[in-house]
Design a protein around this motif. Sequence first.
Motif, PDB file in Angstrom:
ATOM      1  N   PHE A 120     -13.347   6.403   7.073  1.00 41.47           N
ATOM      2  CA  PHE A 120     -13.571   6.354   5.624  1.00 41.47           C
ATOM      3  C   PHE A 120     -12.315   6.784   4.878  1.00 41.47           C
ATOM      4  O   PHE A 120     -11.877   6.126   3.916  1.00 41.47           O
ATOM      5  N   TYR A 121     -11.701   7.866   5.328  1.00 37.87           N
ATOM      6  CA  TYR A 121     -10.512   8.388   4.673  1.00 37.87           C
ATOM      7  C   TYR A 121      -9.288   7.516   4.978  1.00 37.87           C
ATOM      8  O   TYR A 121      -8.415   7.340   4.113  1.00 37.87           O
ATOM      9  N   VAL A 122      -9.245   6.972   6.185  1.00 39.79           N
ATOM     10  CA  VAL A 122      -8.136   6.074   6.535  1.00 39.79           C
ATOM     11  C   VAL A 122      -8.164   4.835   5.656  1.00 39.79           C
ATOM     12  O   VAL A 122      -7.132   4.397   5.127  1.00 39.79           O
ATOM     13  N   TYR A 123      -9.350   4.251   5.468  1.00 42.80           N
ATOM     14  CA  TYR A 123      -9.472   3.076   4.603  1.00 42.80           C
ATOM     15  C   TYR A 123      -9.058   3.393   3.172  1.00 42.80           C
ATOM     16  O   TYR A 123      -8.390   2.582   2.504  1.00 42.80           O
ATOM     17  N   LEU A 124      -9.462   4.573   2.677  1.00 41.51           N
ATOM     18  CA  LEU A 124      -9.097   4.953   1.315  1.00 41.51           C
ATOM     19  C   LEU A 124      -7.581   5.074   1.163  1.00 41.51           C
ATOM     20  O   LEU A 124      -7.001   4.607   0.170  1.00 41.51           O
ATOM     21  N   VAL A 125      -6.944   5.687   2.148  1.00 45.29           N
ATOM     22  CA  VAL A 125      -5.493   5.864   2.089  1.00 45.29           C
ATOM     23  C   VAL A 125      -4.792   4.507   2.154  1.00 45.29           C
ATOM     24  O   VAL A 125      -3.871   4.231   1.364  1.00 45.29           O
ATOM     25  N   ILE A 126      -5.222   3.663   3.087  1.00 47.27           N
ATOM     26  CA  ILE A 126      -4.602   2.333   3.204  1.00 47.27           C
ATOM     27  C   ILE A 126      -4.799   1.536   1.923  1.00 47.27           C
ATOM     28  O   ILE A 126      -3.871   0.888   1.421  1.00 47.27           O
ATOM     29  N   ALA A 127      -6.007   1.593   1.382  1.00 48.87           N
ATOM     30  CA  ALA A 127      -6.269   0.887   0.124  1.00 48.87           C
ATOM     31  C   ALA A 127      -5.382   1.430  -0.989  1.00 48.87           C
ATOM     32  O   ALA A 127      -4.869   0.663  -1.825  1.00 48.87           O
ATOM     33  N   GLY A 128      -5.191   2.754  -1.011  1.00 41.16           N
ATOM     34  CA  GLY A 128      -4.331   3.347  -2.029  1.00 41.16           C
ATOM     35  C   GLY A 128      -2.893   2.877  -1.923  1.00 41.16           C
ATOM     36  O   GLY A 128      -2.249   2.572  -2.939  1.00 41.16           O
ATOM     37  N   VAL A 129      -2.374   2.801  -0.709  1.00 43.63           N
ATOM     38  CA  VAL A 129      -0.989   2.346  -0.515  1.00 43.63           C
ATOM     39  C   VAL A 129      -0.854   0.875  -0.900  1.00 43.63           C
ATOM     40  O   VAL A 129       0.130   0.471  -1.545  1.00 43.63           O
ATOM     41  N   ILE A 130      -1.835   0.058  -0.507  1.00 44.18           N
ATOM     42  CA  ILE A 130      -1.797  -1.359  -0.914  1.00 44.18           C
ATOM     43  C   ILE A 130      -1.809  -1.466  -2.434  1.00 44.18           C
ATOM     44  O   ILE A 130      -1.071  -2.254  -3.031  1.00 44.18           O
ATOM     45  N   ALA A 132      -0.731   0.788  -4.516  1.00 41.78           N
ATOM     46  CA  ALA A 132       0.567   1.258  -5.016  1.00 41.78           C
ATOM     47  C   ALA A 132       1.612   0.148  -4.955  1.00 41.78           C
ATOM     48  O   ALA A 132       2.384  -0.041  -5.903  1.00 41.78           O
ATOM     49  N   VAL A 133       1.623  -0.591  -3.855  1.00 36.74           N
ATOM     50  CA  VAL A 133       2.560  -1.715  -3.741  1.00 36.74           C
ATOM     51  C   VAL A 133       2.263  -2.762  -4.811  1.00 36.74           C
ATOM     52  O   VAL A 133       3.175  -3.318  -5.433  1.00 36.74           O
ATOM     53  N   GLY A 134       0.961  -3.017  -5.031  1.00 36.19           N
ATOM     54  CA  GLY A 134       0.585  -3.981  -6.054  1.00 36.19           C
ATOM     55  C   GLY A 134       1.026  -3.545  -7.441  1.00 36.19           C
ATOM     56  O   GLY A 134       1.462  -4.370  -8.252  1.00 36.19           O
ATOM     57  N   ILE A 135       0.937  -2.245  -7.738  1.00 37.79           N
ATOM     58  CA  ILE A 135       1.346  -1.723  -9.044  1.00 37.79           C
ATOM     59  C   ILE A 135       2.863  -1.811  -9.205  1.00 37.79           C
ATOM     60  O   ILE A 135       3.372  -2.250 -10.245  1.00 37.79           O
ATOM     61  N   ILE A 136       3.585  -1.391  -8.192  1.00 34.52           N
ATOM     62  CA  ILE A 136       5.049  -1.379  -8.277  1.00 34.52           C
ATOM     63  C   ILE A 136       5.615  -2.792  -8.381  1.00 34.52           C
ATOM     64  O   ILE A 136       6.587  -3.037  -9.109  1.00 34.52           O
ATOM     65  N   THR A 137       4.994  -3.745  -7.661  1.00 38.92           N
ATOM     66  CA  THR A 137       5.496  -5.129  -7.659  1.00 38.92           C
ATOM     67  C   THR A 137       4.780  -6.016  -8.682  1.00 38.92           C
ATOM     68  O   THR A 137       5.047  -7.214  -8.748  1.00 38.92           O
ATOM     69  N   ASN A 138       3.863  -5.422  -9.452  1.00 44.68           N
ATOM     70  CA  ASN A 138       3.092  -6.177 -10.436  1.00 44.68           C
ATOM     71  C   ASN A 138       2.341  -7.347  -9.790  1.00 44.68           C
ATOM     72  O   ASN A 138       2.301  -8.454 -10.327  1.00 44.68           O
ATOM     73  N   SER A 139       1.737  -7.076  -8.646  1.00 42.19           N
ATOM     74  CA  SER A 139       0.996  -8.115  -7.912  1.00 42.19           C
ATOM     75  C   SER A 139      -0.506  -7.883  -8.069  1.00 42.19           C
ATOM     76  O   SER A 139      -1.061  -6.946  -7.502  1.00 42.19           O
ATOM     77  N   GLN A 140      -1.170  -8.734  -8.833  1.00 48.94           N
ATOM     78  CA  GLN A 140      -2.607  -8.606  -9.007  1.00 48.94           C
ATOM     79  C   GLN A 140      -3.369  -8.923  -7.728  1.00 48.94           C
ATOM     80  O   GLN A 140      -4.457  -8.392  -7.492  1.00 48.94           O
ATOM     81  N   ILE A 141      -2.799  -9.773  -6.892  1.00 48.79           N
ATOM     82  CA  ILE A 141      -3.451 -10.109  -5.622  1.00 48.79           C
ATOM     83  C   ILE A 141      -3.575  -8.874  -4.740  1.00 48.79           C
ATOM     84  O   ILE A 141      -4.613  -8.633  -4.111  1.00 48.79           O
ATOM     85  N   LEU A 142      -2.531  -8.063  -4.699  1.00 51.86           N
ATOM     86  CA  LEU A 142      -2.580  -6.850  -3.891  1.00 51.86           C
ATOM     87  C   LEU A 142      -3.560  -5.829  -4.480  1.00 51.86           C
ATOM     88  O   LEU A 142      -4.189  -5.070  -3.737  1.00 51.86           O
ATOM     89  N   ILE A 143      -3.708  -5.811  -5.780  1.00 49.03           N
ATOM     90  CA  ILE A 143      -4.692  -4.919  -6.406  1.00 49.03           C
ATOM     91  C   ILE A 143      -6.098  -5.320  -5.968  1.00 49.03           C
ATOM     92  O   ILE A 143      -6.938  -4.471  -5.634  1.00 49.03           O
ATOM     93  N   VAL A 144      -6.377  -6.618  -5.967  1.00 49.52           N
ATOM     94  CA  VAL A 144      -7.673  -7.109  -5.502  1.00 49.52           C
ATOM     95  C   VAL A 144      -7.883  -6.749  -4.036  1.00 49.52           C
ATOM     96  O   VAL A 144      -8.966  -6.322  -3.629  1.00 49.52           O
ATOM     97  N   ALA A 145      -6.826  -6.908  -3.230  1.00 49.38           N
ATOM     98  CA  ALA A 145      -6.923  -6.565  -1.805  1.00 49.38           C
ATOM     99  C   ALA A 145      -7.253  -5.088  -1.630  1.00 49.38           C
ATOM    100  O   ALA A 145      -8.073  -4.718  -0.775  1.00 49.38           O
ATOM    101  N   ALA A 146      -6.640  -4.225  -2.429  1.00 45.51           N
ATOM    102  CA  ALA A 146      -6.914  -2.790  -2.346  1.00 45.51           C
ATOM    103  C   ALA A 146      -8.368  -2.498  -2.695  1.00 45.51           C
ATOM    104  O   ALA A 146      -9.015  -1.656  -2.065  1.00 45.51           O
ATOM    105  N   MET A 147      -8.898  -3.200  -3.694  1.00 45.76           N
ATOM    106  CA  MET A 147     -10.299  -3.006  -4.081  1.00 45.76           C
ATOM    107  C   MET A 147     -11.250  -3.378  -2.954  1.00 45.76           C
ATOM    108  O   MET A 147     -12.256  -2.707  -2.721  1.00 45.76           O
ATOM    109  N   VAL A 148     -10.934  -4.463  -2.255  1.00 42.59           N
ATOM    110  CA  VAL A 148     -11.802  -4.921  -1.167  1.00 42.59           C
ATOM    111  C   VAL A 148     -11.765  -3.945   0.013  1.00 42.59           C
ATOM    112  O   VAL A 148     -12.794  -3.663   0.638  1.00 42.59           O
ATOM    113  N   VAL A 149     -10.580  -3.411   0.314  1.00 42.64           N
ATOM    114  CA  VAL A 149     -10.436  -2.504   1.456  1.00 42.64           C
ATOM    115  C   VAL A 149     -11.125  -1.166   1.205  1.00 42.64           C
ATOM    116  O   VAL A 149     -11.706  -0.565   2.115  1.00 42.64           O
ATOM    117  N   GLY A 150     -11.112  -0.708  -0.029  1.00 45.47           N
ATOM    118  CA  GLY A 150     -11.654   0.619  -0.350  1.00 45.47           C
ATOM    119  C   GLY A 150     -13.136   0.748  -0.012  1.00 45.47           C
ATOM    120  O   GLY A 150     -13.935  -0.103  -0.393  1.00 45.47           O
TER     121      GLY A 150
END
Length: 317
Positions: A120-130, A132-150
């Motif tokens: 549970f915590y591993v998924y949250l951390v991975i989703a958070g990093v994904i 973060a990459v989406g925010i820094i690169t302005n990638s909405q696709i990665l934001i959606v991916a983070a939501m799905v993983v969480g």
Amino acid sequence: MEMIHIRLVSPPDLTPRAVGLLSGDRYVFNLTVLPGLARNPDGDAVECDILAGAANAVLRGLRELELDRRGSIIIEPVGMAFSGTAAEAEKQQLGALAHAPVWEEVEARIRAEGTYLPSFYVYLVIAGVIGAVGIITNSQILIVAAMVVGPEYGAITSVALGIDRGNRVRIRQGLSALTAGFLLAVVVTFLFSWTIRGLGLQPTAFDLGIRPVSTLIDAPNSFSVVVAVLAGIVGIMSLTQARTSALFGVFISVTTIPAAADIGVSCAFSSWSEARGSLIQLLLNIVLLIVVGVLMLRFQRAVWRYIGRRSGRSGGR
């Protein structure tokens, strides 16, 4: 035709009452009794199929006999069934109640999501990093991916069920898991983003303050409330009706993981107002999802109880 299969292990002194309850119900089919054949726990093996819309009353009756404590009750979905008698009973007698949720099954699904393994915590951390990459690169696709993983929505619904049932242990465990999980995700995304900043790997646009993705996340408003409320409604409805596709839509629409990721990113880049906005967004979503979850559980039970009373059955608990 929606049916469930029930397997019981019944102590011999309870078997006559259990069999009487089952055999006297017109929505119970294929009743089989095997005296003395069950082991661990020892007792009589009883099996039957029940129309899903009538299962709540039957299961409540079995639990009132304390079969769940002195023996065991196993519920399994029936993938396919061919029975003219059962189909006729469902169509002619159950009516709208044929589509009532089996609340034991619904709550079992929610309780299963309220088991907080290390993953549970591993998924949250991975989703958070994904995120973060989406925010820094302005990638909405990665934001959606983070939501799905969480995995946080499972914990949120578990807390809602705990409040609905007055289970303080479940509430405390769920809130503790959410607090620890999101804190861990924020810390890891902060370290990741701080490293990116230290190495100068962030895109030029992000450095110049062109952050459309982050702006959407760290500016909670009335639309954030609307989306969170609607997501909470759809989430509970999808759980009660076993609509997996709708549940994925909830994951994608809830701004919890992106908000946690943006807190870490904003702190790493010393954007304190953005971090504060993301924190408000995160808390707003979690609180609204829990509140709406509790209200929707109670509302749906009330609706199905009303339908059950009109049909002469009980569709809620």
